[in-house]
Scaffold this motif. Structure first.
Motif, PDB file in Angstrom:
ATOM      1  N   ILE C 213     -37.720 -43.766  36.566  1.00 47.61           N
ATOM      2  CA  ILE C 213     -36.559 -44.640  36.344  1.00 47.61           C
ATOM      3  C   ILE C 213     -36.612 -45.165  34.918  1.00 47.61           C
ATOM      4  N   MET C 214     -35.512 -45.058  34.224  1.00 49.15           N
ATOM      5  CA  MET C 214     -35.427 -45.648  32.887  1.00 49.15           C
ATOM      6  C   MET C 214     -34.263 -46.615  32.887  1.00 49.15           C
ATOM      7  N   THR C 215     -34.549 -47.901  32.907  1.00 51.79           N
ATOM      8  CA  THR C 215     -33.470 -48.884  32.888  1.00 51.79           C
ATOM      9  C   THR C 215     -33.303 -49.416  31.474  1.00 51.79           C
ATOM     10  N   TYR C 216     -32.208 -50.131  31.268  1.00 49.09           N
ATOM     11  CA  TYR C 216     -31.931 -50.733  29.973  1.00 49.09           C
ATOM     12  C   TYR C 216     -31.938 -49.636  28.907  1.00 49.09           C
ATOM     13  N   ALA C 217     -31.382 -48.491  29.286  1.00 45.58           N
ATOM     14  CA  ALA C 217     -31.472 -47.323  28.412  1.00 45.58           C
ATOM     15  C   ALA C 217     -30.148 -46.580  28.421  1.00 45.58           C
ATOM     16  N   GLU C 218     -29.860 -45.890  27.329  1.00 46.01           N
ATOM     17  CA  GLU C 218     -28.582 -45.189  27.215  1.00 46.01           C
ATOM     18  C   GLU C 218     -28.777 -43.758  26.738  1.00 46.01           C
ATOM     19  N   LEU C 219     -27.877 -42.918  27.162  1.00 46.03           N
ATOM     20  CA  LEU C 219     -27.891 -41.541  26.689  1.00 46.03           C
ATOM     21  C   LEU C 219     -27.203 -41.518  25.325  1.00 46.03           C
ATOM     22  N   VAL C 220     -27.884 -40.983  24.310  1.00 47.02           N
ATOM     23  CA  VAL C 220     -27.231 -40.962  22.999  1.00 47.02           C
ATOM     24  C   VAL C 220     -26.971 -39.565  22.461  1.00 47.02           C
ATOM     25  N   ASP C 221     -27.650 -38.553  23.013  1.00 46.78           N
ATOM     26  CA  ASP C 221     -27.360 -37.204  22.524  1.00 46.78           C
ATOM     27  C   ASP C 221     -27.658 -36.158  23.581  1.00 46.78           C
ATOM     28  N   VAL C 222     -26.836 -35.108  23.609  1.00 44.81           N
ATOM     29  CA  VAL C 222     -27.087 -33.969  24.492  1.00 44.81           C
ATOM     30  C   VAL C 222     -26.894 -32.709  23.679  1.00 44.81           C
ATOM     31  N   GLN C 223     -27.901 -31.866  23.668  1.00 46.30           N
ATOM     32  CA  GLN C 223     -27.782 -30.551  23.041  1.00 46.30           C
ATOM     33  C   GLN C 223     -28.119 -29.519  24.102  1.00 46.30           C
ATOM     34  N   GLY C 224     -27.882 -28.238  23.794  1.00 47.95           N
ATOM     35  CA  GLY C 224     -28.296 -27.182  24.703  1.00 47.95           C
ATOM     36  C   GLY C 224     -27.273 -26.882  25.774  1.00 47.95           C
ATOM     37  N   TYR C 225     -27.718 -26.245  26.830  1.00 47.69           N
ATOM     38  CA  TYR C 225     -26.800 -25.703  27.825  1.00 47.69           C
ATOM     39  C   TYR C 225     -27.480 -25.648  29.173  1.00 47.69           C
ATOM     40  N   ILE C 226     -26.701 -25.218  30.151  1.00 53.53           N
ATOM     41  CA  ILE C 226     -27.189 -25.171  31.525  1.00 53.53           C
ATOM     42  C   ILE C 226     -28.618 -24.621  31.594  1.00 53.53           C
ATOM     43  N   GLY C 227     -29.454 -25.325  32.293  1.00 56.67           N
ATOM     44  CA  GLY C 227     -30.851 -24.906  32.422  1.00 56.67           C
ATOM     45  C   GLY C 227     -31.721 -25.369  31.273  1.00 56.67           C
ATOM     46  N   ASN C 228     -31.109 -25.674  30.137  1.00 58.41           N
ATOM     47  CA  ASN C 228     -31.881 -25.996  28.937  1.00 58.41           C
ATOM     48  C   ASN C 228     -31.236 -27.072  28.088  1.00 58.41           C
ATOM     49  N   PHE C 229     -31.061 -28.239  28.661  1.00 56.82           N
ATOM     50  CA  PHE C 229     -30.498 -29.332  27.870  1.00 56.82           C
ATOM     51  C   PHE C 229     -31.621 -30.071  27.138  1.00 56.82           C
ATOM     52  N   GLU C 230     -31.318 -30.477  25.925  1.00 56.76           N
ATOM     53  CA  GLU C 230     -32.233 -31.367  25.216  1.00 56.76           C
ATOM     54  C   GLU C 230     -31.505 -32.691  25.039  1.00 56.76           C
ATOM     55  N   ILE C 231     -32.054 -33.714  25.626  1.00 57.50           N
ATOM     56  CA  ILE C 231     -31.347 -34.995  25.606  1.00 57.50           C
ATOM     57  C   ILE C 231     -32.133 -36.045  24.830  1.00 57.50           C
ATOM     58  N   THR C 232     -31.397 -37.008  24.284  1.00 62.93           N
ATOM     59  CA  THR C 232     -32.046 -38.135  23.612  1.00 62.93           C
ATOM     60  C   THR C 232     -31.582 -39.418  24.280  1.00 62.93           C
ATOM     61  N   ILE C 233     -32.545 -40.239  24.623  1.00 65.38           N
ATOM     62  CA  ILE C 233     -32.249 -41.492  25.326  1.00 65.38           C
ATOM     63  C   ILE C 233     -32.686 -42.644  24.439  1.00 65.38           C
ATOM     64  N   LYS C 234     -31.815 -43.651  24.361  1.00 67.37           N
ATOM     65  CA  LYS C 234     -32.225 -44.853  23.622  1.00 67.37           C
ATOM     66  C   LYS C 234     -32.718 -45.898  24.623  1.00 67.37           C
ATOM     67  N   GLN C 235     -34.013 -46.216  24.486  1.00 68.77           N
ATOM     68  CA  GLN C 235     -34.552 -47.311  25.303  1.00 68.77           C
ATOM     69  C   GLN C 235     -34.322 -48.596  24.515  1.00 68.77           C
ATOM     70  N   LYS C 236     -33.442 -49.454  25.044  1.00 69.48           N
ATOM     71  CA  LYS C 236     -33.173 -50.695  24.320  1.00 69.48           C
ATOM     72  C   LYS C 236     -34.384 -51.623  24.417  1.00 69.48           C
ATOM     73  N   ALA C 237     -34.601 -52.392  23.344  1.00 73.50           N
ATOM     74  CA  ALA C 237     -35.740 -53.319  23.340  1.00 73.50           C
ATOM     75  C   ALA C 237     -35.575 -54.353  24.433  1.00 73.50           C
TER      76      ALA C 237
END
Ligand SMILES: Cc1cc2nc3c(=O)[nH]c(=O)nc-3n(C[C@H](O)[C@H](O)[C@H](O)COP(=O)(O)OP(=O)(O)OC[C@H]3O[C@@H](n4cnc5c(N)ncnc54)[C@H](O)[C@@H]3O)c2cc1C
Ligand code: SF4
Ligand code: SF4
Ligand code: SF4
Ligand code: SF4
Lengths: 193, 287, 661
Positions: C213-237
């Motif tokens: 579980i990642m709370t207090y966090a937001e999705l900021v980027d998605v690259q890639g495709y089905i089966g192979n996504f590379e995501i970036t999550i911002k964990q807020k302070a």
């Protein structure tokens, strides 16, 4: 009210429903009878049919009932209904279109409504004659025509004392031009009293 | 700011005080109101019930004359005239067929180049600092219920300068004049002016509701922006009392009268004498 | 080598044969260049029909096949598989639709239908003469899923995927998971306590070994495709180190800063360091930087001084975390429409005692700001007359949304029941246009509320105004044919559900579409309700459209099943009918890149020999995992370098030729 033969009414008066739609510019078929127009209307207490019922009656083609009802004359054109209708039906415009049609059809509106029409005619009568509204004339003419001789009369004196009623009409130089507007409209549309 | 000014048929009759005070206030604010020469009746709400064409043609004649004055904007005090002029202006601009038809019968063709503003809007958009600088006798402690009625704010597609449900233009002007404005329930309820002559029994019930709400909100007076509203709320107050057994005695002013008062213009000059309700109460509050 | 086409024309019983003169079609087309064998058959799709194809391919040494029958939507895969069994490449095939496009639409003009069938068969023959073998490739799959939004939808999806053995990241932007459901008091139609059924699920999710579980966090980027996504999550302070915080609550008790709680929808207070509600998961505080005195002006610090384990850390910064996942589920839920900005006739929010249904839920909730006593916000008095107004912002095309919000008819019945049950001498009046209760045991629930004494009034409300300490509600009773009014103590608006704020951004990141109202669009409204048009991205819950909990949970489990099926593969086949760039022809203008909705095109540098010299230049390059074969780029490419395999420019032109001849 007696049971209404709905399909007969709709079929017989399809032209009427369409004409009101065109004349008012309103998509009356969209009304889903939520009653919000009636809920906010300041005049329902004096109306024989409520605004939402008027729209329903247009949908069902109930021409005869509508053209001789009081509601369309009692409506003050305040547009509260229009402003709040969730279906974008400008109810006040529909009332207006019905009023015009009723006026042209020559039916005398019943009850209270009669005086409204008389007043409209009186007002426009002075405009046609003088180019502007002539208030004393308007009040008197209205009282005479409607047979309520002393309506507002007790108020006339204080008004006169305050210099708020002119006894003589002011006439616009272009009054003839205004009169011509009335004449032309009558020619184009027919039936305007 | 220059405006082509449309007085409206009540200008030296029932709406006398409005006419006087509007001109007095405009002068203070440096607004030039040039009366449209040989103006004629706009049809008010009567032509609306008679003919669509007439309803556009009557105001359009005036727009046609005003256009010839070379002033880009038209203003008027009467809310009914305002709505008539604004409505005709919108339809004449939007609908070429209609424009041609109307122009063929008015004798004063209108091209559709004007803006129509209510005097409420015209004063409301004046820089607040300009207004404040003219206020020498602020209406401190005067509780005003600003009444807009219908035609000034509805339908919003035609009027549109203020919020149809909670308009604030008059309130803001009254605040600048130093008055306390009230959040009350009947700002925009219809007063039934169109029925005042033909069906007074009906109209008094509508007037009653509005007066009751104003009194409930503890108002010292009501400010209006339309001669019809004024006639109804001021003149017919007695009828309400008589017919419905009430005892209202609440003064009703044109907002321009109150603004003028705050600008140090004398009450007589503003027309305070010709009211039907007692205006002295208010003058004593303001001092 | 000369082409050897097999042509098979189907009667589809009398579906085609009753209108189209099938033997004549065979007759007119069998001599088309390249046709080595032509025949007709009653039902081509049947087992014997397919076997017919297989045997004729072998017998006549056919190298490609045309079947003229029904729509390819239905049987293209069937026939492809059949010719594959006969040893051909499955893409050496084309279909002519002589049922939907001929016999069904021209059933009263047999001659025209037959003529059209002949033309369509010739078109298919022209096309098939140009086809080339295509090969599916495969890509590996990252066996992990991301779930965005941890309301009941997100939690259910995460649990179901985790139970099927795959790892899940459950991402939530608030400081706790749970979403809107944990704010509710009881849930219709069974009236079980919302917290009692949802908090155990929250705990289950927290304890599941496969769920992070990642709370207090937001999705900021998605690259890639089905089966192979590379995501970036911002964990807020959070300004609290959750690895050492024990959740003792000393800090929240002593913090001197009180602010309005958004969890309590403005009706209660919380501290600057806070835990949203007692059963929050994780049950550890965060500091609200907009209100904390220390973070705003360096004074206070009480929580830091008091914390027994030294978990408060004012130096904490936002952090970016990168992850790889094979599938993404969007479960971002709903907000209620901002009615205060729209409904002047209801007071624009100026009247304190006009509240929303969700606020009402907090007022009846034992753990809410009034400990479950229904007290109106203005003066804390118990309201005796409560008016409910339905469809506020819903079914109102003039001011707000055209759609029906689906859950409000039921929750308003629930609220009316609660008024009658909890308030002695309480009256509930409900203004409605329709009562929509099409769920299991729903109408019974509504009828029971009526039996208990709830007054349903059919009409909308035009205006609410304050009069003394009452609210006057001006409505209509259209059944009575009259305007009506009620002097109420409290008014509750059933406001429309709208997509949650920020949905648009999530849509953009994940490359999926939203509808005119901002809800996420499913791949097919009936047959693919939990998928999106983008491979590997799925939907669950109210983010796809207004829903109640039963529907939300079913959809969530559906989405989880789709994800589990995807992740159960080691690798996946890719559709070969995707874009191909002819590098020799590509001028490197990259117009294609701009028009590609799937971000599948990027630039790459190639080296060419020109006059013996190596010259570097830029060309477009297609990511075969991302390309969905939409064909946008092939239209945009001025050089004609972009081509859709299986639908090349040459193939399409030969079809047009055949049809125009
Ligand atoms: C007043 C009211 C009463 C109701 N009563 C009932 C009832 O009795 N019975 C019933 O069946 N239904 C009821 N409902 C409906 C019920 O609330 C919904 O069906 C349910 O909550 C939908 O769940 P969800 O997970 O899809 O959305 P939500 O509960 O809205 O959850 C979405 C979650 O995603 C998070 N999120 C959003 N965007 C992002 C992002 N960009 N990044 C990270 N996280 C994000 C949110 O913070 C939230 O936690 C009621 C609704 C209302 C308004
Ligand atoms: S408010 Fe509009 S939709 Fe509702 S009843 Fe009136 S006209 Fe019909
Ligand atoms: S315009 Fe007429 S019908 Fe509409 S609210 Fe006003 S009075 Fe009623
Ligand atoms: S430092 Fe901030 S969070 Fe900590 S107690 Fe003070 S105000 Fe509260
Ligand atoms: S569910 Fe009921 S209250 Fe909600 S929008 Fe639909 S009809 Fe209106």
């Amino acid at each position: 009210m007696e049971s209404i033969n709905v399909n007969e009414s709709i079929v017989k008066n399809a032209d009427f429903t369409e004409e009101i739609g065109i004349e008012s510019g309103q998509p009356v078929q969209k009304c889903y009878q939520c009653g919000k127009c009636t809920a906010g209307c300041p005049l329902t207490f004096a109306m024989d049919y409520k605004p939402n019922q008027v729209i329903r009656m247009v949908q069902l083609g109930m021409k005869d009932e509508l053209l001789k009802c009081q509601t369309i004359w009692i409506c003050s054109n305040c547009s509260t209904c229009t402003t709040r209708c969730p279906c974008n039906v400008e109810v006040a415009e529909v009332m207006g279109a019905l009023r015009i049609m009723a006026g042209k059809s020559g039916t005398t509106p019943p009850g209270k409504a009669k005086y409204v029409e008389v007043m409209y005619d009186a007002l426009l009568g002075t405009v046609e004659r003088f180019g502007r509204t002539y208030e004393v004339g308007l009040v008197m003419q209205n009282n005479l025509k409607s047979g309520k001789l002393f309506n507002n009369a007790d108020m006339g004196m204080p008004m006169f004392q305050r210099g708020k009623l002119k006894l003589l009409p002011t006439k616009v130089q272009g009054a003839a031009e205004v009169a011509r507007i009335f004449a032309e409209v009558r020619k184009m549309e027919g039936g305007v009293k | 700011m220059r405006y082509a000014y449309f007085p409206g048929c009540s200008y030296h009759g029932t709406g006398k005080e409005y006419e006087l005070s509007t001109h007095a206030v405009a002068k203070k604010l440096g607004m030039e109101l040039v009366t449209i020469p040989d103006w004629s009746c706009c049809g008010a709400t009567a032509s609306h019930g008679k003919s669509h064409l007439l309803n556009i043609a009557l105001p359009s004649r005036n727009l046609g004359i005003a256009e010839g004055m070379g002033i880009g904007e038209v203003t008027t005090g009467c809310a009914a005239c305002y709505q008539q002029l604004a409505n005709a202006n919108k339809k004449m601009i939007e609908n070429e067929d209609l424009r041609n038809k109307v122009n063929s019968i008015t004798g004063k063709p209108y091209k559709g180049t004007l803006k129509v503003k209510s005097i409420v809007e015209a004063i409301g958009i004046v820089d607040p600092e300009t207004i404040k600088s003219q206020v020498v006798k602020p209406l401190t402690g005067l509780k005003v219920a600003c009444y807009y009625g219908c035609l000034l704010v509805r339908p919003p597609e035609i009027t549109g300068f203020d919020d149809p449900e909670n308009p604030m233009f008059i309130d803001n002007i009254m605040k600048l004049a130093g008055a306390e404005v009230l959040d009350w329930a009947h700002k925009t309820e219809c007063c039934g002016a169109s029925l005042g002559v033909s069906n007074l029994d009906v109209a008094v019930r509508m007037i009653d509701r509005i007066l009751a709400a104003a009194v409930e909100s503890d108002a010292d007076c009501i400010a209006v922006a339309c001669p019809f509203c004024h006639l109804n709320l001021d003149w017919h107050q007695k009828s309400v009392n008589r017919k419905l057994g009430k005892s209202y005695d609440i003064p009703v002013f044109y907002f321009t009268e109150l603004l003028g008062l705050s600008m140090g213009i004398s009450p007589d000059e503003l027309g305070f004498k010709t009211h039907f309700t007692d205006t002295k109460k208010v003058l004593s509050v303001v001092g | 080598m000369a082409k050897r086409i097999g042509l098979f024309i189907c009667w589809c019983g009398s579906n085609i044969g009753g209108v189209v003169d099938v033997p004549r079609v065979v007759e007119e087309t069998k001599n088309y260049p390249g046709v080595a064998f032509a025949t007709d058959y009653k039902y081509m799709c049947s087992e014997p029909g397919q076997n017919l194809i297989i045997s004729k391919v072998k017998e006549h040494n056919l190298d490609r096949v045309v079947v003229a029958s029904c729509t390819p939507m239905l049987h293209e895969p069937t026939f492809r598989k059949a010719i594959a069994r006969a040893g051909l490449n499955p893409y050496m095939f084309d279909m002519a639709n002589i049922r939907e496009q001929c016999s069904w639409v021209h059933s009263n003009d047999k001659e025209a239908a037959t003529q059209k069938a002949i033309a369509l068969v010739k078109r298919a023959l022209a096309k098939v003469s140009q086809v080339e073998p295509l090969f599916e490739s495969s890509i590996p799959i990252t066996k992990k899923a991301l779930v965005v939004g941890a309301g009941i939808a997100g939690i259910q999806v995460a649990l179901d995927i985790a139970d099927s053995g795959h790892e899940v990241i459950l991402l939530e932007r608030e400081s706790t998971i749970g979403g809107n459901m944990v704010k509710l008091d009881k849930t219709f139609p069974t009236m079980d306590c919302s917290a009692c059924i949802s908090t155990p699920k929250m705990v289950q999710a927290a304890q599941h070994p496969n769920i992070t579980i990642m709370t207090y966090a937001e999705l900021v980027d998605v690259q890639g495709y089905i089966g192979n996504f590379e995501i970036t999550i911002k964990q807020k302070a959070r300004y609290v180190d959750h690895t050492i915080c024990t959740g003792c609550g000393l800090c929240t008790e002593k913090c001197p800063t009180k602010v309005l709680s958004s969890f309590e929808l403005g009706m209660g207070k919380r501290k600057a360091i806070y835990i949203e509600f007692p059963q929050a998961v994780p049950n550890k505080p965060v500091i609200d930087p907009d209100n904390c005195r220390y973070l705003k002006n360096g004074k206070c610090g009480i929580c830091k001084k008091l914390c027994p384990v030294g978990a408060v850390d004012f130096e904490q910064k936002d952090e970016l975390i990168e992850e790889k996942v094979g599938a993404i589920v969007i479960a971002t839920g709903y907000d209620l429409i901002k009615w205060e900005e729209i409904y002047g006739e209801y007071g624009y929010g100026r009247f304190k005692d006009v509240i929303t249904g969700l606020q009402f839920e907090r007022l009846v909730n034992a753990s809410g700001p009034t400990n479950g006593l229904i007290q109106r916000p203005s003066d804390g008095k118990e309201p005796k007359t409560v008016v409910f107004i339905k469809c506020v912002g819903s079914r109102d095309e003039a001011k707000a949304k055209e759609y029906c919000s689906r859950a409000c008819c039921m929750y308003t019945a629930k609220h009316a029941h609660q008024v009658i049950e909890k308030i002695e001498g309480g009256h509930a009046y409900i203004f409605y246009m329709d009562v929509r209760t099409p769920g299991k045991a729903y109408d019974e629930f509504y009828r029971r509320t009526v039996d208990e004494g709830a007054q349903y009034i059919r009409g909308r409300v035009s205006k609410i105004y304050q009069s003394g300490d009452k609210l006057v509600v001006m409505g209509a009773d259209t059944l009575l044919g009259s305007a009506v009014h009620i002097e109420a103590d409290l008014v509750v608006l059933a406001t429309a559900m709208v997509p949650t704020e920020g949905s648009e951004k999530i849509a953009q990141l994940a490359g999926v579409n939203i509808d005119k109202d901002g809800f996420f669009i499913e791949a097919h409204p009936k047959l693919r309700p939990v998928e999106t048009m983008t491979g590997g991205v799925f939907l669950a819950g109210a983010c796809q459209g207004p829903k109640d909990i039963p529907d939300t949970v079913s959809q969530a489990s559906g989405a989880a099943a789709k994800v589990a099926a995807l992740l159960s593969n080691e690798e996946m086949a890719t559709d070969p009918m995707i874009c191909h760039i002819d590098e020799k022809m590509c001028s490197g203008c990259l117009v294609c890149k701009e028009v590609c909705p799937y971000k599948a095109i990027s630039e790459k540098t190639i080296t060419e020999r020109i006059a013996g010299q190596p010259v570097e230049r830029m060309v477009a390059s297609v990511n075969t995992g991302l390309c969905q074969g939409c064909g946008n780029c092939t239209v945009a490419c001025r050089a004609g370098a972009a081509n859709l395999k299986g639908y090349t420019n040459l193939q399409l032109l030969s079809e047009v030729d055949a049809l125009c001849r």
